[in-house]
Design an enzyme around this catalytic site. Structure first.
Site, PDB file in Angstrom:
ATOM      1  CE  LYS A  51      -3.846  -2.457   2.130  1.00 45.77           C
ATOM      2  NZ  LYS A  51      -4.640  -2.791   3.337  1.00 45.77           N
ATOM      3  CD  GLN A  95      -3.665  -4.439   6.410  1.00 47.53           C
ATOM      4  OE1 GLN A  95      -3.772  -3.393   5.768  1.00 47.53           O
ATOM      5  NE2 GLN A  95      -4.043  -5.596   5.918  1.00 47.53           N
ATOM      6  CG  ASP A 118      -9.792  -0.159   4.787  1.00 46.05           C
ATOM      7  OD1 ASP A 118      -9.471  -0.643   3.683  1.00 46.05           O
ATOM      8  OD2 ASP A 118      -9.074  -0.201   5.803  1.00 46.05           O
TER       9      ASP A 118
HETATM   10  N1  GUN Z   1      -7.137  -6.843   6.101  1.00 46.13           N
HETATM   11  C1  GUN Z   1      -7.476  -7.617   5.038  1.00 46.13           C
HETATM   12  N2  GUN Z   1      -8.017  -6.861   4.071  1.00 46.13           N
HETATM   13  C2  GUN Z   1      -8.027  -5.600   4.524  1.00 46.13           C
HETATM   14  C3  GUN Z   1      -8.455  -4.366   3.959  1.00 46.13           C
HETATM   15  O1  GUN Z   1      -8.963  -4.270   2.847  1.00 46.13           O
HETATM   16  N3  GUN Z   1      -8.272  -3.274   4.741  1.00 46.13           N
HETATM   17  C4  GUN Z   1      -7.739  -3.349   5.976  1.00 46.13           C
HETATM   18  N4  GUN Z   1      -7.623  -2.224   6.675  1.00 46.13           N
HETATM   19  N5  GUN Z   1      -7.328  -4.464   6.527  1.00 46.13           N
HETATM   20  C5  GUN Z   1      -7.472  -5.585   5.795  1.00 46.13           C
END
Ligand code: GUN
Length: 283
Positions: A51, A95, A118
């Site tokens: 990311k 996350q 998100d």
């Molecule tokens: N953990 C697995 N997928 C995601 C996601 O799309 N966003 C976040 N913040 N954590 C995750």
């Protein structure tokens, strides 16, 4: 069979975002994403690194808060509060999963809906339900973009979504419904699941079971999207779809890796850009 390349489509999306970010920079508007990660989960650290790399590529600033496993919930909530208040921060991503002693729901609720790139906050989830949203959750949004890239018309088609998670299955179903598909959500308690999958024009597998969808389970010419990322006993990555078998029957199919995965990150960039535009009253 046509392969839907998430690698190619995500590159197109990121290049569009890069161009727009450049135009914002010319107006002295910077885009910034804050990424919070708690603990040492190796997969989570790889996701966060990717990311941040994407931020760099499109020209966003990124700031990472890597906190130890034993971080107190209050301490995490304080950091989120600070990021909510920080006007230079456009997007906040925490996350998941979080360590067990931290209440995930509390943390999701603490992120300002205006910075919730998100789209996990209940306000944003609710907005998706009524089709009036600013942010879409990254994986379902990425899948919609992949389907659009094929020119396939979803209108009136039968769609089966396998999996009912808040992150993928449920919002995915809602987006397909908004495109006028007839949606069936299948899960571990679904009866006659094979029959339901066999009837579907579109199959979206987000079940978390390696190679769950076999060739004889899908209709000839189905469009198949594989959301799974699993590791086989030999260490190789595989999806929730048996690619070798299903690719012989599908009209379109996404590979793993190189399908849905890269799209998720591209859509995170799109949401962060959208947040920056909203914060600067740019439509
Ligand atoms: N953990 C697995 N997928 C995601 C996601 O799309 N966003 C976040 N913040 N954590 C995750």
């Amino acid at each position: 069979m046509k392969l839907i390349s998430g690698k190619e489509v995500s590159q197109i999306v990121k290049d569009e975002i890069k161009k727009e970010t450049q135009q914002l920079l010319e107006k002295q508007i910077k885009v910034k994403l804050a990424v919070v990660i708690v603990g040492d989960d190796p997969a989570s650290h790889i996701y966060v690194r990717n990311k941040k790399k994407a931020c760099e590529y499109v020209g966003f600033e990124s700031v990472e808060y890597a906190l130890p496993e034993d971080t107190a919930e209050d301490e995490l909530l304080e950091i989120i509060d600070k990021l909510n208040e920080d006007e230079t921060v456009n997007g906040i991503l925490c996350q998941l999963p979080l360590p067990k002693h931290i209440d995930e729901k509390k943390v999701i609720n603490a992120i300002s809906p205006l910075k919730d790139v998100d789209a996990f906050h209940p306000v944003n989830v609710g907005k998706i339900m009524i089709g009036d949203y600013d942010f879409l959750p990254c994986t379902p949004a990425g899948i919609m973009r992949l389907i659009e890239s094929t020119g396939y018309d979803v209108n009136g088609k039968d769609c089966v979504v396998i999996g009912r998670s808040n992150i993928v299955g449920k919002p995915m179903s809602m987006l397909m419904l908004q495109k006028n598909a007839t949606v069936t959500i299948c899960h571990s308690r679904t009866s006659n699941i094979n029959e339901k999958i066999k009837n579907a024009d579109i199959v979206i597998a987000a079940v978390g079971i390696p190679e769950f969808v076999k060739g004889d389970m899908v209709k000839d010419g189905a469009l198949v999207i594989d959301v799974g990322i699993n590791r086989k006993e030999d260490g190789k990555l595989c999806g929730d779809v048996d690619f070798d078998e299903v690719s012989k029957k599908a009209s379109y199919i996404t590979p793993v890796p190189g399908g849905v995965g890269p799209m998720t990150i591209a859509m995170l960039m799109q949401n962060t850009l959208k947040a920056a535009k909203l914060h600067n009253n740019i439509t």
